[in-house]
Design an enzyme around this catalytic site. Structure first.
Site, short mmCIF file in Angstrom:
data_model
loop_
_atom_site.label_atom_id
_atom_site.label_comp_id
_atom_site.label_asym_id
_atom_site.label_seq_id
_atom_site.Cartn_x
_atom_site.Cartn_y
_atom_site.Cartn_z
CD GLU A 267 1.09 4.29 2.60
OE1 GLU A 267 -0.38 5.03 3.54
OE2 GLU A 267 1.64 5.27 2.40
CB CYS A 301 -1.90 3.38 5.92
SG CYS A 301 -3.10 4.06 4.29
#
Length: 530
Positions: A267, A301
């Site tokens: 990720e 994120c």
């Protein structure tokens, strides 16, 4: 001119001060590490004060941890799945029982506000419960269609990878430390884990609670140190890699994993867009945008860095949004009344400052924020809203990973979707509208691994049954859902043939056998068999 409210931190009311600086606690948690390469001091970003001195691991420590984990994995995979799942369900309760302590550690090590730190506790507990309850559905052997009905029995089994290496980030030091490893151990793997060296204590306490829930210590072994040295050793010695971090580092991880022909899930970065459509509820969208952009000081994120707002509501939305941003309460305190905390490091502060000053110098307008706040702490920066951002500005398409958002006007919805899809990333997106069906239709056109309608990131992040991850340069693989656990296993097909071989027999010629097979295939199609 910024009007953000500052709340002075009161050491007398700081519940983390006694726990996180208790040397007996630090020694106990440090004792969980395989570490022989000296020590490193961990600092509280909100105050700049040292928290603890924590041992550092060497590559040899990683090799020893992997060797031990590999031995343990042979017995751990034989533990009945129901027993492994029961450990996770006990862990769910322990995490909730110790929520205040865990939140305090997250605040102390990351500098984030309490309300965002609690999100991590909830996410870990939900992840443990979800996989604990769904274990059999995901991992028990499955019957499959055989080549011939009755004659061919086919099944699929799930074989654990072995030793999983996890390299987790500083921005979600509890959630990202544990949420990826929980399904890995449930699937019968063991874990060697490097939490970020800026936030090791949170991860160590969470791992300790997992031991308390019944997980063998050798099944999840933490190490501590920098990425190139300790992280590199993990990549070179484990059987699968799970990494959360920057796209630049993710490419290096993928390259090293590829050289060893092992799998990885990554990720990575994002420049996440939000679309406020012409029929959006202005006040709800403005409130949601504040959380979308400034939770964890924008060091998330999946946080929003680009807002595209329809002409019809642009002025009203900007007024409502900027008004809320200016009223955010910034502080190094640890109470529920703090809205936004500190950045994590000097490097993050420098990036945020550089992006804002570059945009300002090239003509962008600062609608709110726009400066550091050393009066609150060494790494504080005001939540900042920019308009007039253009492609030559550094913050236009580069991830800031801080409390900075650019706002753009659009008149055509198709154009807004196209602009939202520009760039190399595809992690998260958000759409705001009063019409849920319309919002989902727009969401389906966005290039992002997760899209939230009338929410920023919490709806997908908290829906553990849905996969979460990035497209394009935002990553590979998925956490959560079935995908989040099956990345840690190799599917194995086992087929048993009864009565007749799949070959000419009983005196049949190969030609006759081929004709019989042809007829059988035609019959199976007529019967509707796949």
């Amino acid at each position: 001119m910024s009007e953000q409210t500052s709340i002075p931190a009161d050491p007398e009311l700081d519940p983390t001060a006694s726990y996180a600086t208790d040397q007996s606690v630090v020694r106990r948690l440090s004792g969980l590490l395989r570490a022989s390469a000296g020590v490193k001091t961990v600092y509280a970003p909100a105050t700049g004060q040292p928290i603890a001195t924590v041992p550092v691991s060497s590559p040899d420590d990683v090799v020893a941890a992997v060797r031990s984990a590999r031995r343990t994995q042979q017995s751990w995979r034989s533990v009945p799945l129901a027993e492994r799942a029961a450990i996770l369900l006990r862990y769910h309760d322990l995490v909730l029982d110790h929520r205040h302590e865990l939140v305090d550690l997250v605040i102390r090590e990351s500098g984030k506000a309490r309300k965002q730190a609690f999100e991590e506790v909830a996410h870990v507990a939900m992840t443990a419960r979800y996989y604990g309850r769904k274990a059999a559905e995901f991992l028990e052997p499955q019957r499959k269609l055989g080549m011939f009905p009755i004659l061919t029995r086919a099944e699929q089994r799930f074989v654990p990878k072995g030793v999983v290496g996890i390299i987790s980030p500083w921005n979600y030091p509890l959630s990202m430390a544990m949420a990826d490893g929980i399904p890995a151990v449930l699937a019968g793997n063991t874990v060697v884990h490097k939490p970020d060296s800026q936030t090791p204590l949170t991860a160590l306490r969470a791992i300790e609670l997992l031991y308390d829930a019944g997980l063998p210590r050798e099944a999840w072994q933490p190490v501590n140190g920098d990425g190139p040295t300790v992280g590199g050793a993990i990549i070179q010695n484990t059987d699968y890699i799970c990494f959360t971090g920057s796209t630049r580092t993710g490419r290096l991880v993928a390259q090293q994993a590829g050289e060893r022909l092992i799998g990885c899930s990554l990720e990575l970065g994002g420049k996440n867009p939000m679309l406020v459509l012409r029929d959006a509820d202005i006040h709800r969208a403005a409130e949601g945008s504040v959380r979308a952009c400034f939770s964890s000081a924008g060091q998330l994120c999946v946080s929003m860095e680009r807002l595209y707002v329809a002409d019809q509501v642009y002025d009203a939305f900007v007024t409502a949004f900027v008004d809320r941003v200016k009223k955010l309460r910034l502080s190094a305190g640890t109470g529920w009344d703090v809205d936004m905390g500190s950045l994590i490091s000097k490097a993050q502060l420098e990036t945020v400052t550089r992006h804002v000053e570059d945009a300002r110098a090239k003509g962008a307008v600062v609608l709110a924020g726009g400066k550091a706040r050393p009066d609150l702490g060494p790494l504080f920066y005001e939540p900042t809203v920019l308009s007039g951002v253009t492609p030559e500005m550094e913050c236009f398409d580069n991830e800031t990973f801080g409390p900075v958002v650019s706002i753009y006007r659009f008149s055509d919805e198709a154009e807004a979707i196209q602009r939202a899809n520009e760039g190399e990333y595809g992690l998260n997106a958000s759409v705001w509208t009063r019409d849920g069906k319309r919002g989902r239709a727009v969401a389906a056109q966005l290039v992002a691994g997760t899209v939230n309608v009338n929410e920023a990131y919490g709806a997908t992040f908290g829906s553990i049954d849905t996969p979460m991850g990035g497209m394009r340069s935002s990553g590979l693989g998925r956490r959560q859902g079935a995908e989040g656990i099956r990345r840690y296993v190799d599917p194995q097909a086992i087929a048993t043939q009864r009565v007749l071989p799949i070959a000419a027999s009983h005196g049949l010629s190969d030609e006759t056998y081929a004709e019989l097979i042809t007829g059988a295939l035609r019959v199976l199609k007529k019967l509707g068999r796949p």
